[in-house]
Design a protein around this motif. Structure first.
Motif, mmCIF file in Angstrom:
data_model
loop_
_atom_site.group_PDB
_atom_site.id
_atom_site.type_symbol
_atom_site.label_atom_id
_atom_site.label_comp_id
_atom_site.label_asym_id
_atom_site.label_seq_id
_atom_site.Cartn_x
_atom_site.Cartn_y
_atom_site.Cartn_z
ATOM 1 N N LYS A 261 0.712 -1.202 0.123
ATOM 2 C CA LYS A 261 0.128 0.001 0.007
ATOM 3 C C LYS A 261 0.900 1.329 -0.092
ATOM 4 N N ASP A 262 1.914 1.310 0.894
ATOM 5 C CA ASP A 262 2.798 2.539 0.909
ATOM 6 C C ASP A 262 3.454 2.604 -0.417
ATOM 7 N N GLY A 263 3.839 1.576 -0.832
ATOM 8 C CA GLY A 263 4.485 1.857 -2.391
ATOM 9 C C GLY A 263 3.733 2.350 -3.256
ATOM 10 N N ILE A 264 2.275 1.867 -3.417
ATOM 11 C CA ILE A 264 1.371 2.149 -4.414
ATOM 12 C C ILE A 264 0.955 3.859 -3.987
ATOM 13 N N LYS A 265 0.923 4.407 -2.838
ATOM 14 C CA LYS A 265 0.707 5.686 -2.583
ATOM 15 C C LYS A 265 1.720 6.474 -3.048
ATOM 16 N N ALA A 266 2.995 5.915 -2.788
ATOM 17 C CA ALA A 266 4.163 7.147 -3.499
ATOM 18 C C ALA A 266 4.188 7.145 -4.760
ATOM 19 N N ILE A 267 3.665 6.287 -5.580
ATOM 20 C CA ILE A 267 3.696 6.645 -7.371
ATOM 21 C C ILE A 267 2.493 7.468 -7.930
ATOM 22 N N ILE A 268 1.708 7.591 -7.016
ATOM 23 C CA ILE A 268 0.672 8.464 -7.486
ATOM 24 C C ILE A 268 0.703 9.681 -7.633
ATOM 25 N N LYS A 269 0.379 10.199 -9.037
ATOM 26 C CA LYS A 269 1.024 11.291 -9.454
ATOM 27 C C LYS A 269 0.499 12.507 -8.661
ATOM 28 N N GLN A 270 -0.763 12.876 -8.427
ATOM 29 C CA GLN A 270 -1.079 14.051 -7.674
ATOM 30 C C GLN A 270 -1.254 13.599 -6.124
ATOM 31 N N LYS A 271 -0.855 14.410 -5.446
ATOM 32 C CA LYS A 271 -1.161 14.314 -3.778
ATOM 33 C C LYS A 271 -1.927 15.537 -3.499
ATOM 34 N N ALA A 272 -2.805 14.987 -2.609
ATOM 35 C CA ALA A 272 -3.430 16.190 -1.853
ATOM 36 C C ALA A 272 -2.779 17.279 -1.295
ATOM 37 N N ASN A 273 -3.267 18.321 -0.966
ATOM 38 C CA ASN A 273 -2.745 19.463 0.014
ATOM 39 C C ASN A 273 -2.476 18.450 1.392
ATOM 40 N N ARG A 274 -1.189 18.963 1.899
ATOM 41 C CA ARG A 274 -0.852 18.308 3.037
ATOM 42 C C ARG A 274 -1.769 18.887 4.288
ATOM 43 N N ARG A 275 -2.045 17.922 5.345
ATOM 44 C CA ARG A 275 -2.749 18.178 6.337
ATOM 45 C C ARG A 275 -1.950 17.985 7.633
ATOM 46 N N ILE A 276 -2.214 18.774 8.660
ATOM 47 C CA ILE A 276 -1.711 18.534 10.009
ATOM 48 C C ILE A 276 -2.698 17.959 10.726
ATOM 49 N N LEU A 277 -1.920 16.844 11.366
ATOM 50 C CA LEU A 277 -2.573 15.690 12.158
ATOM 51 C C LEU A 277 -3.503 15.083 11.530
ATOM 52 N N GLY A 278 -3.405 15.029 9.967
ATOM 53 C CA GLY A 278 -4.342 14.486 9.242
ATOM 54 C C GLY A 278 -5.481 15.054 8.858
ATOM 55 N N VAL A 279 -5.801 16.128 9.366
ATOM 56 C CA VAL A 279 -7.142 16.825 9.349
ATOM 57 C C VAL A 279 -7.013 18.420 9.129
ATOM 58 N N PHE A 280 -6.227 19.226 9.337
ATOM 59 C CA PHE A 280 -6.216 20.454 8.925
ATOM 60 C C PHE A 280 -5.126 21.070 7.845
ATOM 61 N N ARG A 281 -5.995 21.567 6.979
ATOM 62 C CA ARG A 281 -5.177 21.897 5.824
ATOM 63 C C ARG A 281 -4.548 23.434 6.079
ATOM 64 N N PHE A 282 -3.681 23.606 6.949
ATOM 65 C CA PHE A 282 -3.159 24.996 7.211
ATOM 66 C C PHE A 282 -2.409 25.988 6.288
ATOM 67 N N HIS A 283 -1.789 25.250 5.628
ATOM 68 C CA HIS A 283 -1.052 25.632 4.457
ATOM 69 C C HIS A 283 -1.952 26.217 3.165
ATOM 70 N N LEU A 284 -2.961 25.488 3.182
ATOM 71 C CA LEU A 284 -3.828 25.586 1.925
ATOM 72 C C LEU A 284 -4.676 26.950 2.389
ATOM 73 N N THR A 285 -5.324 26.955 3.549
ATOM 74 C CA THR A 285 -5.954 27.800 4.255
ATOM 75 C C THR A 285 -5.068 29.272 4.353
#
Length: 769
Positions: A49-73
């Motif tokens: 699973k981790d290897g599959i996630k690593a090759i996905i071309k588009q990654k969502a905006n990063r989250r803090i604690l997996g919840v808050f998109r601080f940098h996007l906000t």
């Protein structure tokens, strides 16, 4: 109108929700645009699973604690209204541009996942993707069904070079490429690297992984595979002979030349000004009319090859590491050249770029441990080559001022109006890059890199209630085993501790009728030995999980006790043997510290830590010395509690005495994330306490009990900021107590009863762990 803190807190939360809603990135999207919310991987092979996630071309905006998109906000805030310099800085420095769904990337990711599955033996894997749209957000699901894998049924190893045939065929014990395993390309690549390293460690200097190739054939309809490993001949550089391929050469070392004061910017202009110094089979270059900066035997003792040896890559690696550990050089370069064309002899050139011999460091820091303000400073002088033998001498002066709670009701003596406590210390040490005397015979392998350390320290602590002075001498040796293990043995360490109490403080101690507490503030002597085992598998500049483990074991007073009994020495009025009119301590003190650093990605890490220890006083001691007892709280421990202000157990006291115990347990969880390039953030949770080994009538519920100790843990949480200036890290942590064991079960402090003064702030240098 007065508003209580609970209502104010609720209104504050509502306010932040409204602000974040007003700056929602979704409002800035066009009609046909969707924000990539997350990628979901569903597979029946969770190990991939981790290897599959690593090759996905588009990654969502990063989250803090997996919840808050601080940098996007933050980006959305900077993108609103009329542009200006501040908004541009906010967008480009702190913010993160929204990741908009691109279906072309989704299709390409699915195609690459299928290739990834094939590379891992699942040639018939089925990969499907689906996108769910909701409220301007898109969630992409990748569903992978692996189906049956292909197994390796047979491995055939062949070599076109008969000279390598025995090594290639016989040495397969370390290979993961074997019959019966699922086919994986990574195993083939690992075997190629392993074989190349094996041959380079057996003299084949010019051998590289490009000479190893693989052929894979299907053996039957069950998808089983036969793997052929082919080792080719070497390329012939001399095309005039008309022969394209020749056998691989085995190389031997000829001249070994050290330049121990190498500067790449000036070496060409002064080549003719070098003299040669010969030591054993080594050649050392030096400037005319100057001595070598380091005696030749020191460098030779940290070199793992000699003239006439077969070339071995591992010996070059060991030498590089060993010379770097001396701490003298900015860089170490090891290069090889043919002694003359078409030969099998190598000249080895070791260029050592020296650092400044002398170093002066001044550090000033402010401290705040739960409201106890302070300022501290260090001045350090370091000489990296005192006697031309790579000896490192270090001399440090330390001074600190702090405002601490007064143990008594007498009027405080203030220093510079703010502080009532000062500490002065002098530390000196010398590190020798070897073991000395008979101990050196224990280290037959150079790779151990033994290092002997002698130190002497003197420290004065002045408080309104007492003065404490500590004089310490120690001698020890440390060495390494392998890449990750380090041993430290300190067979000799002695501490002379003198304590002078103020009359009011001594009276206060006596009135408490606590002999254990009173004994903590008496003169004593500690002679101890210590062993430390350290395991750390961190690899610098590599994003991967790693573990740090440290175990210590300390004994004190046994030799003096034996000597006193043999000589039938008289005992003091307290029934203890003495040396120099001081009671000496006798105890056993083991402790451990385990940490797991889990790297989530390049921007965030979770650190898990558990630590504990126990001190057992016996023989000549009834209690552990104050300096060797355990305490809880503080900036590197329980950050929501003041240092030495927790426990032991459920014990509660109205006085301000520092609290110590015989047993300690501590656990920490910290989530670290990037905010800016130099600013890092952290959320943390700490839990722990100290206990006594035995019941004490003067300290109720302070002893350790297996049936209730977990109910007595102090728990705190908080947020931290780390300013990373590369050469040092300034840290600020704000802790909130959640459970305080001193109030007893059922009356613990919880978040609902918090007040502003409950917050504990801590300043420090470096990470807490």
């Amino acid at each position: 109108m007065v508003m209580n803190s609970s209502k104010a807190g609720h209104l504050l939360i509502v306010f932040f929700i409204l602000v974040l809603s007003a700056c929602s990135p979704y409002k800035q999207l066009d009609k046909d645009q969707y924000l990539l919310d997350r990628n979901v991987v569903i597979t029946d092979k969770p190990e991939l699973k981790d290897g599959i996630k690593a090759i996905i071309k588009q990654k969502a905006n990063r989250r803090i604690l997996g919840v808050f998109r601080f940098h996007l906000t933050v980006y959305s805030i900077g993108n609103r209204g009329k542009p200006n310099k501040f908004k541009n800085w906010l967008k480009n420095t702190v913010g993160e541009e929204p990741v908009l769904l691109d279906t072309l990337f989704t299709n390409k990711s699915s195609s690459q996942i299928k290739q990834f599955m094939a590379k891992n033996g699942y040639f018939k894997a089925e990969v499907n993707d689906t996108t769910i749209y909701r409220h301007k957000k898109a969630k992409v699901k990748y569903i992978i069904k692996a189906n049956e894998p292909s197994y390796i049924s047979k491995v055939v190893r062949e070599s076109a070079d008969s000279g390598l045939d025995s090594l290639v065929r016989l040495d397969t014990a370390g290979s993961k490429l074997k019959a019966g395993i699922i086919y994986r390309e990574s195993i083939l690549q690992g075997d190629r690297e392993r074989l190349s390293q094996l041959l380079r460690n057996n003299g084949y200097y010019q051998f590289s992984p490009q000479y190893v190739s693989y052929r894979v054939y299907t053996s039957d309809t069950t998808q089983n595979l036969i793997v052929f490993q082919d080792v080719s001949m070497a390329d012939n550089a001399d095309t005039s002979q008309g022969v394209k391929f020749i056998p691989h050469k085995k190389f031997y070392l000829n001249r070994i030349i050290f330049n121990p004061d190498y500067d790449p910017l000036r070496v060409e202009s002064i080549t003719q000004k070098f003299d040669s110094v010969y030591y054993k089979d080594y050649i050392f270059l030096k400037y005319q009319s100057k001595k070598l900066p380091v005696r030749p035997e020191v460098i030779a003792n940290h070199t793992f090859f000699r003239k006439g040896n077969v070339f071995r890559q591992r010996n070059s690696d060991y030498t590089y590491k060993s010379l770097n550990l001396l701490g003298l050089y900015r860089f170490v370069n090891i290069n090889y050249e043919l002694s003359y064309p078409d030969s099998n002899l190598l000249d080895c050139f070791v260029n050592l770029g020296t650092s400044s011999k002398q170093e002066y460091v001044t550090e000033i820091e402010g401290t705040n441990n739960g409201g106890n303000l302070g300022v501290a400073g260090n001045y350090t002088y370091r000489n990296r080559n005192v006697f031309r033998g790579a000896e490192i001498f270090e001399f440090k002066l330390r001074g600190a001022l702090e405002s601490q709670k007064n143990f008594t009701t007498e009027e405080e003596r203030r220093i510079l109006y703010l502080f009532n406590t000062y500490e002065l210390g002098v530390e000196s040490s010398i590190h020798l890059p070897k073991a000395i005397g008979a101990i050196q015979r224990l280290f037959k392998r150079k790779a151990a890199n033994p290092n002997t350390v002698f130190s002497a320290n003197y420290n004065i602590q002045n408080r309104p209630e007492f003065n404490r002075s500590i004089l310490e001498f120690s001698a020890g040796v440390e060495w390494r085993k392998g890449m990750y293990v380090k041993h430290i043995v300190t067979p000799f360490q002695v501490n002379f501790v003198n304590v002078k109490l103020s009359p009011s403080f001594e009276s206060e101690l006596l009135s408490l009728n606590d002999p254990v507490l009173y004994s903590s503030y008496q003169n004593h002597l500690i002679t101890n030995g210590r062993y430390s085992f350290i395991y750390n598998n961190q690899v610098l500049n590599v994003l991967k999980n790693f573990v740090f483990f440290r175990a210590n074991a300390e004994f004190a007073g046994n030799t003096l006790q034996l000597f006193s009994e043999i000589n039938k020495s008289p005992k003091s009025d307290q029934g203890s043997y003495q040396v120099l009119k001081k009671n000496y301590a006798q105890y056993f003190r083991p402790d451990v510290d385990f940490r797991l650093y889990q790297t989530l990605n390049e921007h965030s890490t979770i650190v898990y830590r558990i630590a504990g220890g126990i001190g057992v006083a016996y023989g000549n001691s009834k209690i552990m010395p104050f300096e060797k007892s355990f305490y809880a709280g503080g900036s590197n421990d329980l950050r929501a509690f003041r240092a030495r202000n927790v426990g032991p157990g459920n014990f509660r006291s109205d006085n301000n005495f520092e609290r110590t115990g015989d047993i300690k347990l501590n656990a920490n969880l910290e989530y670290r994330f990037d905010i800016l390039k130099i600013l890092k953030g952290a959320f943390f949770m700490d839990a722990g306490n100290i206990w006594l080994r035995k019941k004490d009538a003067s300290r109720l519920n302070a002893e350790f009990d297996i049936n209730r100790f977990y109910k007595q843990l102090a728990v705190g949480s908080g947020v931290g900021f780390r300013f990373d200036f590369t050469f040092f890290i300034f840290r600020f942590d704000l802790g909130v107590p959640i459970v305080d064991p001193q109030y007893g079960q059922g009356q613990n402090v919880v978040v609902g009863n918090l007040k502003l003064k409950s917050l504990i702030s801590n300043f420090g240098i470096g990470y807490p762990f």
